[in-house]
Scaffold this motif. Structure first.
Motif, PDB file in Angstrom:
ATOM      1  N   GLU A 155      96.861  22.944 153.362  1.00  0.00           N
ATOM      2  CA  GLU A 155      97.158  23.116 154.671  1.00  0.00           C
ATOM      3  C   GLU A 155      97.601  24.844 155.123  1.00  0.00           C
ATOM      4  OE1 GLU A 155     100.534  21.540 157.846  1.00  0.00           O
ATOM      5  OE2 GLU A 155     100.632  20.813 155.968  1.00  0.00           O
ATOM      6  N   VAL A 156      97.139  25.165 156.025  1.00  0.00           N
ATOM      7  CA  VAL A 156      97.436  26.562 156.484  1.00  0.00           C
ATOM      8  C   VAL A 156      98.343  26.290 157.533  1.00  0.00           C
ATOM      9  CG1 VAL A 156      96.720  28.895 157.168  1.00  0.00           C
ATOM     10  CG2 VAL A 156      95.306  27.668 155.283  1.00  0.00           C
ATOM     11  N   ILE A 157      99.390  26.961 157.644  1.00  0.00           N
ATOM     12  CA  ILE A 157     100.687  27.058 158.852  1.00  0.00           C
ATOM     13  C   ILE A 157     100.564  28.614 159.013  1.00  0.00           C
ATOM     14  CG2 ILE A 157     101.636  24.952 158.521  1.00  0.00           C
ATOM     15  CD1 ILE A 157     104.106  26.486 157.122  1.00  0.00           C
ATOM     16  N   GLU A 158     100.788  29.172 160.281  1.00  0.00           N
ATOM     17  CA  GLU A 158     100.790  30.335 160.691  1.00  0.00           C
ATOM     18  C   GLU A 158     101.678  30.313 161.854  1.00  0.00           C
ATOM     19  OE1 GLU A 158      97.139  32.872 160.359  1.00  0.00           O
ATOM     20  OE2 GLU A 158      96.035  30.898 160.526  1.00  0.00           O
ATOM     21  N   GLY A 159     102.440  31.572 162.146  1.00  0.00           N
ATOM     22  CA  GLY A 159     103.339  31.781 163.158  1.00  0.00           C
ATOM     23  C   GLY A 159     104.552  32.613 162.667  1.00  0.00           C
ATOM     24  N   MET A 160     105.653  32.405 163.352  1.00  0.00           N
ATOM     25  CA  MET A 160     106.896  32.749 162.799  1.00  0.00           C
ATOM     26  C   MET A 160     107.544  31.737 161.788  1.00  0.00           C
ATOM     27  SD  MET A 160     109.297  34.885 162.190  1.00  0.00           S
ATOM     28  CE  MET A 160     110.362  34.376 160.981  1.00  0.00           C
ATOM     29  N   LEU A 161     107.267  31.935 160.542  1.00  0.00           N
ATOM     30  CA  LEU A 161     107.814  30.839 159.591  1.00  0.00           C
ATOM     31  C   LEU A 161     108.958  31.202 158.724  1.00  0.00           C
ATOM     32  CD1 LEU A 161     104.215  30.404 157.734  1.00  0.00           C
ATOM     33  CD2 LEU A 161     105.237  29.164 159.575  1.00  0.00           C
ATOM     34  N   GLU A 162     110.072  30.680 158.880  1.00  0.00           N
ATOM     35  CA  GLU A 162     111.209  30.827 158.143  1.00  0.00           C
ATOM     36  C   GLU A 162     111.046  30.573 156.558  1.00  0.00           C
ATOM     37  OE1 GLU A 162     113.729  32.988 158.511  1.00  0.00           O
ATOM     38  OE2 GLU A 162     113.657  32.992 160.907  1.00  0.00           O
ATOM     39  N   LEU A 163     111.027  31.413 155.753  1.00  0.00           N
ATOM     40  CA  LEU A 163     110.936  30.816 154.356  1.00  0.00           C
ATOM     41  C   LEU A 163     112.265  30.364 153.889  1.00  0.00           C
ATOM     42  CD1 LEU A 163     109.586  30.401 151.575  1.00  0.00           C
ATOM     43  CD2 LEU A 163     109.719  32.665 151.055  1.00  0.00           C
ATOM     44  N   ILE A 164     112.736  29.114 153.954  1.00  0.00           N
ATOM     45  CA  ILE A 164     113.948  28.667 153.836  1.00  0.00           C
ATOM     46  C   ILE A 164     114.219  28.707 152.459  1.00  0.00           C
ATOM     47  CG2 ILE A 164     115.487  26.381 153.659  1.00  0.00           C
ATOM     48  CD1 ILE A 164     113.683  25.678 156.225  1.00  0.00           C
ATOM     49  N   SER A 165     113.373  28.341 151.402  1.00  0.00           N
ATOM     50  CA  SER A 165     113.320  28.414 150.004  1.00  0.00           C
ATOM     51  C   SER A 165     112.182  28.403 149.315  1.00  0.00           C
ATOM     52  CB  SER A 165     114.101  27.071 149.544  1.00  0.00           C
ATOM     53  OG  SER A 165     114.289  27.064 147.946  1.00  0.00           O
ATOM     54  N   LEU A 166     111.890  29.425 148.456  1.00  0.00           N
ATOM     55  CA  LEU A 166     110.807  29.567 147.456  1.00  0.00           C
ATOM     56  C   LEU A 166     111.426  29.539 145.920  1.00  0.00           C
ATOM     57  CD1 LEU A 166     107.830  30.350 146.675  1.00  0.00           C
ATOM     58  CD2 LEU A 166     108.852  32.818 146.605  1.00  0.00           C
ATOM     59  N   SER A 167     110.852  28.813 145.094  1.00  0.00           N
ATOM     60  CA  SER A 167     111.232  28.658 143.811  1.00  0.00           C
ATOM     61  C   SER A 167     109.944  28.378 142.827  1.00  0.00           C
ATOM     62  CB  SER A 167     112.154  27.631 143.422  1.00  0.00           C
ATOM     63  OG  SER A 167     111.889  26.475 143.295  1.00  0.00           O
ATOM     64  N   GLY A 168     109.870  29.197 141.744  1.00  0.00           N
ATOM     65  CA  GLY A 168     108.628  29.002 140.858  1.00  0.00           C
ATOM     66  C   GLY A 168     108.861  29.695 139.675  1.00  0.00           C
ATOM     67  N   ASN A 169     107.571  29.582 138.960  1.00  0.00           N
ATOM     68  CA  ASN A 169     107.815  30.416 137.462  1.00  0.00           C
ATOM     69  C   ASN A 169     106.543  30.962 137.252  1.00  0.00           C
ATOM     70  OD1 ASN A 169     105.966  28.494 136.220  1.00  0.00           O
ATOM     71  ND2 ASN A 169     107.462  26.941 136.646  1.00  0.00           N
ATOM     72  N   VAL A 170     106.636  31.937 136.178  1.00  0.00           N
ATOM     73  CA  VAL A 170     105.305  32.583 135.915  1.00  0.00           C
ATOM     74  C   VAL A 170     105.317  32.395 134.194  1.00  0.00           C
ATOM     75  CG1 VAL A 170     104.305  34.656 135.665  1.00  0.00           C
ATOM     76  CG2 VAL A 170     105.552  34.298 137.653  1.00  0.00           C
ATOM     77  N   ILE A 171     104.192  32.181 133.986  1.00  0.00           N
ATOM     78  CA  ILE A 171     103.672  32.276 132.454  1.00  0.00           C
ATOM     79  C   ILE A 171     102.739  32.934 132.209  1.00  0.00           C
ATOM     80  CG2 ILE A 171     104.930  30.104 132.021  1.00  0.00           C
ATOM     81  CD1 ILE A 171     102.392  28.741 132.038  1.00  0.00           C
ATOM     82  N   ARG A 172     102.533  33.725 131.044  1.00  0.00           N
ATOM     83  CA  ARG A 172     101.403  34.335 130.650  1.00  0.00           C
ATOM     84  C   ARG A 172     100.855  33.698 129.706  1.00  0.00           C
ATOM     85  NH1 ARG A 172      99.929  39.736 127.598  1.00  0.00           N
ATOM     86  NH2 ARG A 172     100.765  38.441 126.023  1.00  0.00           N
ATOM     87  N   ASP A 173      99.318  33.126 129.642  1.00  0.00           N
ATOM     88  CA  ASP A 173      98.724  32.534 128.193  1.00  0.00           C
ATOM     89  C   ASP A 173      97.248  33.314 128.341  1.00  0.00           C
ATOM     90  OD1 ASP A 173      99.027  30.959 125.986  1.00  0.00           O
ATOM     91  OD2 ASP A 173      98.380  29.245 127.231  1.00  0.00           O
ATOM     92  N   ASP A 174      96.960  33.499 127.036  1.00  0.00           N
ATOM     93  CA  ASP A 174      95.695  34.096 126.884  1.00  0.00           C
ATOM     94  C   ASP A 174      95.345  35.344 127.695  1.00  0.00           C
ATOM     95  OD1 ASP A 174      95.045  32.423 124.602  1.00  0.00           O
ATOM     96  OD2 ASP A 174      94.231  30.910 126.195  1.00  0.00           O
ATOM     97  N   ASP A 175      96.532  36.456 128.084  1.00  0.00           N
ATOM     98  CA  ASP A 175      96.259  37.492 128.696  1.00  0.00           C
ATOM     99  C   ASP A 175      96.047  37.030 130.245  1.00  0.00           C
ATOM    100  OD1 ASP A 175      96.995  39.130 126.706  1.00  0.00           O
ATOM    101  OD2 ASP A 175      94.653  39.354 125.930  1.00  0.00           O
ATOM    102  N   LYS A 176      96.225  35.840 130.666  1.00  0.00           N
ATOM    103  CA  LYS A 176      96.279  35.434 132.014  1.00  0.00           C
ATOM    104  C   LYS A 176      97.468  35.164 132.495  1.00  0.00           C
ATOM    105  CE  LYS A 176      93.488  33.242 135.418  1.00  0.00           C
ATOM    106  NZ  LYS A 176      92.418  32.385 135.998  1.00  0.00           N
ATOM    107  N   TYR A 177      97.911  35.472 133.777  1.00  0.00           N
ATOM    108  CA  TYR A 177      99.087  35.226 134.351  1.00  0.00           C
ATOM    109  C   TYR A 177      98.848  33.864 135.323  1.00  0.00           C
ATOM    110  CZ  TYR A 177     101.331  39.288 132.440  1.00  0.00           C
ATOM    111  OH  TYR A 177     102.057  40.090 131.817  1.00  0.00           O
TER     112      TYR A 177
END
Length: 144
Positions: A62-84
């Motif tokens: 779903e794509v949302i557009e307009g004035m969006l307050e990003l209340i909370s973003l959480s996530g992680n990053v991993i690298r495996d086989d030289d790809k992130y």
């Protein structure tokens, strides 16, 4: 975009039209960060939110557009086989006429309107890899 490292944590300021997830991945590549977690807030203009549908074995977007307050973003990053890879979830609030609405889920991309403020914390003393799960077609943490 601008960022600074204080002790072992990176503080990232994203500007108008920056894409948040790809910017985080770019910093990880540039700084040699193989696994990390992050969180953030901001004022955004577009978000692609995904929900995994087990019966279909695929994500719906779903794509949302307009004035969006990003209340909370959480996530992680991993690298495996030289790809992130990133795995992110977020909550947004926004107005639709007189209504205040909230939308949330798995994040494909977020585009900044005013600013994004992200804290990126690399994993210290170890590394998290990615283990493919054929049932979902996605990858999850692997502590090899």
């Amino acid at each position: 975009m601008d960022y600074r490292k204080y002790n072992e944590t990176y503080y990232i300021r994203l500007d108008r039209d920056d894409e948040i997830i790809s910017s985080i991945l770019d910093i990880c590549k540039k700084e040699g960060i193989n696994s990390a977690i992050y969180n953030g807030i901001g004022g955004c203009k577009k978000a692609e939110i995904q929900t995994f549908i087990p019966e279909k074995g695929a994500f719906e977007t779903e794509v949302i557009e307009g004035m969006l307050e990003l209340i909370s973003l959480s996530g992680n990053v991993i690298r495996d086989d030289d790809k992130y890879y990133s795995h992110s979830h977020a909550i947004f609030s926004y107005k639709d006429g007189d209504k205040h609405l909230v939308s949330a889920g798995h994040i494909k991309s977020i585009t900044v309107l005013y600013t994004g403020e992200i804290e990126l914390r690399p994993v210290i003393g170890g590394e998290i890899k990615r283990k493919y799960n054929p049932e979902t077609g996605t990858g999850f943490w692997d502590f090899k």
